[in-house]
Design an enzyme around this catalytic site. Sequence first.
Site, short mmCIF file in Angstrom:
data_model
loop_
_atom_site.label_atom_id
_atom_site.label_comp_id
_atom_site.label_asym_id
_atom_site.label_seq_id
_atom_site.Cartn_x
_atom_site.Cartn_y
_atom_site.Cartn_z
N ARG A 138 -8.19 -1.02 4.69
CA ARG A 138 -7.43 0.13 4.17
C ARG A 138 -6.28 -0.33 3.75
O ARG A 138 -5.53 -0.03 2.66
CB ARG A 138 -7.16 1.35 4.99
CG ARG A 138 -8.43 2.36 5.34
CD ARG A 138 -8.09 3.35 5.87
NE ARG A 138 -7.13 4.25 5.34
CZ ARG A 138 -6.62 5.39 5.80
NH1 ARG A 138 -7.26 5.98 6.91
NH2 ARG A 138 -5.83 6.04 5.00
N LYS A 144 0.65 -1.15 0.12
CA LYS A 144 -0.05 -0.15 -0.09
C LYS A 144 1.08 1.24 -0.08
O LYS A 144 0.63 2.08 -0.76
CB LYS A 144 -0.93 -0.03 1.34
CG LYS A 144 -1.53 1.33 1.67
CD LYS A 144 -2.30 1.42 2.65
CE LYS A 144 -1.96 1.67 3.98
NZ LYS A 144 -1.38 2.86 4.41
C1 EPZ Z 1 3.83 7.27 6.04
O1 EPZ Z 1 2.93 8.21 6.43
C2 EPZ Z 1 2.90 5.80 5.94
N1 EPZ Z 1 1.94 6.21 5.02
C3 EPZ Z 1 2.47 5.37 7.23
O2 EPZ Z 1 1.68 4.36 7.15
C4 EPZ Z 1 3.70 5.46 8.19
O3 EPZ Z 1 3.08 5.23 9.53
C5 EPZ Z 1 4.53 6.48 8.39
O4 EPZ Z 1 5.03 6.93 6.81
C6 EPZ Z 1 5.99 6.58 8.94
O5 EPZ Z 1 6.71 5.44 8.45
C7 EPZ Z 1 2.15 6.12 3.71
O6 EPZ Z 1 3.07 5.98 3.24
C8 EPZ Z 1 0.69 6.19 2.97
P1 EPZ Z 1 5.78 10.67 7.90
P2 EPZ Z 1 3.40 9.71 6.77
O7 EPZ Z 1 5.51 11.91 7.34
O8 EPZ Z 1 4.19 9.87 5.36
C9 EPZ Z 1 5.61 14.01 11.52
C10 EPZ Z 1 0.01 2.80 7.59
O9 EPZ Z 1 -0.25 2.18 8.53
N2 EPZ Z 1 5.64 15.13 10.39
O10 EPZ Z 1 6.94 9.64 8.09
O11 EPZ Z 1 2.25 10.54 6.75
C11 EPZ Z 1 4.24 13.28 11.49
O12 EPZ Z 1 3.30 14.10 12.24
C12 EPZ Z 1 0.32 4.03 7.78
O13 EPZ Z 1 0.22 2.32 6.46
C13 EPZ Z 1 5.74 16.39 10.49
O14 EPZ Z 1 5.83 16.83 11.69
O15 EPZ Z 1 4.43 9.65 7.90
C14 EPZ Z 1 4.63 11.97 12.10
O16 EPZ Z 1 4.79 12.21 13.51
C15 EPZ Z 1 0.12 5.09 8.90
N3 EPZ Z 1 5.65 17.32 9.47
C16 EPZ Z 1 6.10 11.76 11.66
O17 EPZ Z 1 6.68 12.90 11.14
C17 EPZ Z 1 5.25 16.87 8.15
O18 EPZ Z 1 5.45 17.69 7.29
C18 EPZ Z 1 6.04 10.64 10.50
O19 EPZ Z 1 5.34 11.15 9.48
C19 EPZ Z 1 5.45 15.34 7.80
C20 EPZ Z 1 5.26 14.61 9.10
#
Ligand code: EPZ
Length: 419
Positions: A398, A23
């Site tokens: 999902r 996914k």
């Molecule tokens: C991706 O989400 C995945 N989703 C998530 O999988 C996964 O848990 C996550 O990466 C971490 O590995 C997809 O790939 C579709 P991040 P993403 O940006 O990109 C903070 C699942 O179960 N952050 O690495 O949204 C954020 O709040 C899902 O399949 C900022 O602060 O994750 C979080 O605490 C859940 N500012 C941390 O970084 C930003 O601009 C990690 O977020 C972006 C993120």
Amino acid sequence: MSEYIIVQKGNPLVGEVQIEGAKNAVLPIMAASLLAKGSSVSLERVPLLTDVQTMAAVLSNLGARVMHSENNMEIMIPEKLQTQTPEHLISKMRASILVMGALLTREGKASVVMPGGCAIGSRPLDIHLRGFEALGAKIQLSHGVIEASVVGRLKGTTYNLGFPSVGATENLMIAATLAEGVTVLQGVAREPEIIDLANFLNAMGAKIHGAGTDIIEIHGVDTLHECQYEILSDRIEAGTFMVAAAITGGDIIIKNIVPDHLQPLTSKLQQIGVEMTVGTDWIGVKGMPSYRAVDIKTGPHPHFPTDMQSQMLALLLCCEGVSTLTETIFENRFMHIEQLNHMGAQITVDANIAIITKQRLHGMRVKATDLRSAAGLVLAGLIADGETKIEQLHHLDRGYVDFVGKLQKLGATISRIER
Ligand code: EPZ
């Protein structure tokens, strides 16, 4: 029509399971396909998930044509794209934000409703937006809508993300693909899905180097062409079935995977005492009668994946001694602990550290709160006395294709009931 799962403690799970395409690889790749102006891309091993359907709807709303049959997808991309992403789709799936980089670099503008937080955290977009500004875009926020625009093309730059956000790395890599000049992204995410996205973009004619390390260099090109691409195997689905084998004392061969991508999980399972045989594109997992407690801390790849946290919590309840699980990625990803404690888990939480001891679980009616907690609750139900009823299954659909069917084939006493 609402559905629920009924699961009971049963036999050890035995057999083989074929893992789907990932996914978290197919969603950014579908967004990136928008760069192939007036062309088409063919994707193979596309998982039949509701998130994939949502991303297909986003692309269609922007003017692309998406044909999906079985595990193949054909995306036809027009010369001109709409640049407004529909609000209801963004709120349905946060990953829709991944079209922003493609729209900005192709059409010079993108209008996206600010996605809300979700159950597991506030999930801001500051790293994405600052990166677009570094590439020369103007970002305006008004009434919850992000308006991004650039006169002419985005300009290559050097930008340090500060935190290795997976989504921001993907969005900025996509945006920089058609930017003028060279972009160097520092402090990027190193997840295998990042490498898959870079490989897909390069198959369309992009010039991206360094994916999988903490520095990615992108040499902007003018156009991209059609390509055929097979999506990477889903390491989180694979890890979920590895834990299912361990937790039931079973013996499962997990097939069609990249074992190296599971290394952060495999090493923890070895510490616990799970027996594993690693093949070229498969892992055999044998559960043992007793396990040792361990300390686990989630973190950006190559650390332990946060998406395996709730599944692992269920297994730690079978380990002798005191285990800890520290969640460092999302600020609110322990909601399933309350549900597990209803089942008798007695897990305590101190800030972002869960403390787990060996407990016998009893079946209860529980509610999934996010995609991975749904899977974790099913795994807990496999070892709980009596019957466990799991509701809110839309979370599960999902990210897991036919999770119940696959578990049934391995011998689980589980069924999915339409109310
Ligand atoms: C991706 O989400 C995945 N989703 C998530 O999988 C996964 O848990 C996550 O990466 C971490 O590995 C997809 O790939 C579709 P991040 P993403 O940006 O990109 C903070 C699942 O179960 N952050 O690495 O949204 C954020 O709040 C899902 O399949 C900022 O602060 O994750 C979080 O605490 C859940 N500012 C941390 O970084 C930003 O601009 C990690 O977020 C972006 C993120």
